[in-house]
Design an enzyme around this catalytic site. Structure first.
Site: not given
Length: 442
Positions: A166, A354
């Site tokens: 991320e 995720e």
């Protein structure tokens, strides 16, 4: 719901991160990371909490891997703490750090679990931050050297790698808003951090592929389904600008498309940090792209918001169900996100690396009956299956996360785990969602 509907080669897993679970932040030669420093600052983390012990995974990893095995989870995603390998970010290697991750990888394999390491999950060594961190172009060389060390020491037993986690979050929250480590603010920090993260992702991918040509190499991006507050043109345009920032800014240069700065002119400021050859060096043909999605965001036009002229309409103001993170409970958002990223012809394979939700779990009679989380995961999988049946190349799903953990600036308050952790006793309890996932994966 039947896992066979997804195909026999579909990858099922669970994801974790070093700083959030390991504890032992200064044990066995580990150096300080930017998150060690950040959590020590007053007012930066909920309740003044820190990750000094966290889930004590550094000492309890075998017990937690036994849980992974018991839950029938065949793939375990974890991250490697850069400062555990290189206490000062570069230079001398800490053998005890290498030993820990060698033991962890071996313990996974002994249990028939495939290890999926992530090289960088937000915890830059503090010694490198003191030299400018992600705003210093030298970070590309530092990261490349660290990647090479990991590839050479762990690559013989690792079939799947993720370079970075991320980057939009650690550059945006950490280098523009200042609410995450290292706490930098403003475009003067954000733009160089973005560009150096992109260069590092591509460089890391090349190093791993050269060292381990038969391994799958990927990297992950945070994604949120974005909708305009209304269909008025100014709200639609604002939502498009937010989409560029949140969902496109980091991935498109890696895919060889350059930075998407034509519609958001301020983004052209990144070009100041580009040197000859960067356009080519930003690009790497990853074997897979990991996308991480939790909710949707609703955007409206805002004249007073600088740069983007776009504003989030907070979920609590929209009178929708909320998670502990005050995010909208919207598992259906995974479908349009998969469809969106499937449109990039350069992406051949997608893993959901995720997905999950935090709810106020309560222990009653020694059990945690987290029906809201269970429902969230089930619905997410239904939406994923729909996208897969429509031809989207999504080939894996990892729940965030195995155990409740240290949730960055939110501390220990939000609980995302399939397994409940009593942070005073370190007792683990498998929640109803974990039991459902176990039975689903039989």
């Amino acid at each position: 719901m039947d896992k066979d509907l997804f195909g026999k080669d579909f990858k099922w897993g669970v994801s974790t991160a070093a700083f959030q679970i390991e504890g032992s932040c200064f044990s066995d030669g580990k150096g300080a990371s930017i998150w060690d420093t950040f959590t020590a600052r007053k007012g930066k983390v909920h309740g003044g909490q820190h990750a000094g012990l966290a889930c004590d995974f550094y000492n309890l990893y075998e017990k937690d891997l036994d849980l992974v095995k018991t839950l029938n989870i065949p793939n375990f995603r974890f991250s490697i703490a850069w400062s555990r390998i290189l206490p000062f970010g570069k230079g001398s290697v800490n053998q005890k750090g290498l030993d820990f991750y060698n033991r962890l990888i071996d313990a996974c394999l002994e249990r028939g679990i495939d290890p999926w390491p992530t090289l960088y999950h937000w915890d830059l060594p503090q010694a490198l931050e003191d030299l400018g961190g992600w705003t210093n172009r030298d970070v590309v060389e530092w990261f490349s050297a660290y990647t090479d060390i990991c590839a050479r020491n762990f690559g013989d037993r690792v079939g799947h790698w993720m370079v970075m986690n991320e980057p939009m979050v650690f550059t945006g929250a950490g280098h523009f808003l200042g609410v995450h480590a290292p706490g930098r603010t403003g475009l003067k920090n954000f733009f160089p951090a973005v560009h150096h993260a992109v260069l590092s992702m591509a460089a890391g991918g090349r190093i791993l592929k050269e060292s381990q040509p038969h391994a799958e190499i990927g990297t992950t991006f945070s994604c949120s389904h974005i909708e305009p507050y209304s269909q008025r043109s100014w709200d639609v345009s604002a939502a498009n600008r937010a989409d560029i920032l949140f969902n496109r800014l980091l991935i498109e240069p890696v895919l060889g498309m350059g930075y998407p700065d034509k519609e958001v002119s301020v983004m052209k400021g990144i070009r100041k940090y580009m040197l000859p050859g960067d356009e080519e060096n930003m690009t790497f043909d990853f074997d897979f792209i990991g996308i991480q999605t939790y909710t949707r965001e609703v955007i409206r036009y805002s004249f007073l918001t600088p740069y983007l002229h776009a504003k989030l309409v907070k979920a609590e103001k929209r009178k929708v169900p909320l998670t502990t993170m005050k995010w909208e409970v919207y598992p259906e958002g995974i479908y349009p996100i998969i469809k969106k990223y499937s449109q990039y012809k350069q992406i051949r394979k997608i893993y959901i690396t995720e997905n999950g939700a935090a709810f106020p779990d309560v222990v009653m009679g020694g059990a945690v009956d987290d029906q809201e989380r269970l429902s969230f995961i089930r619905t997410s999988l239904q939406e994923l299956l729909k996208a897969r049946k429509e031809g989207c190349p999504v080939e894996g799903y990892f729940v965030w996360t195995l155990t409740d953990n240290f949730e960055w600036a939110e501390g220990y308050h939000p609980r995302f785990g399939l397994v409940h952790v009593d942070f005073e006793t370190q007792e683990r309890r498998v929640k109803s969602s974990g039991k459902w996932y176990r039975d689903f994966l039989k």
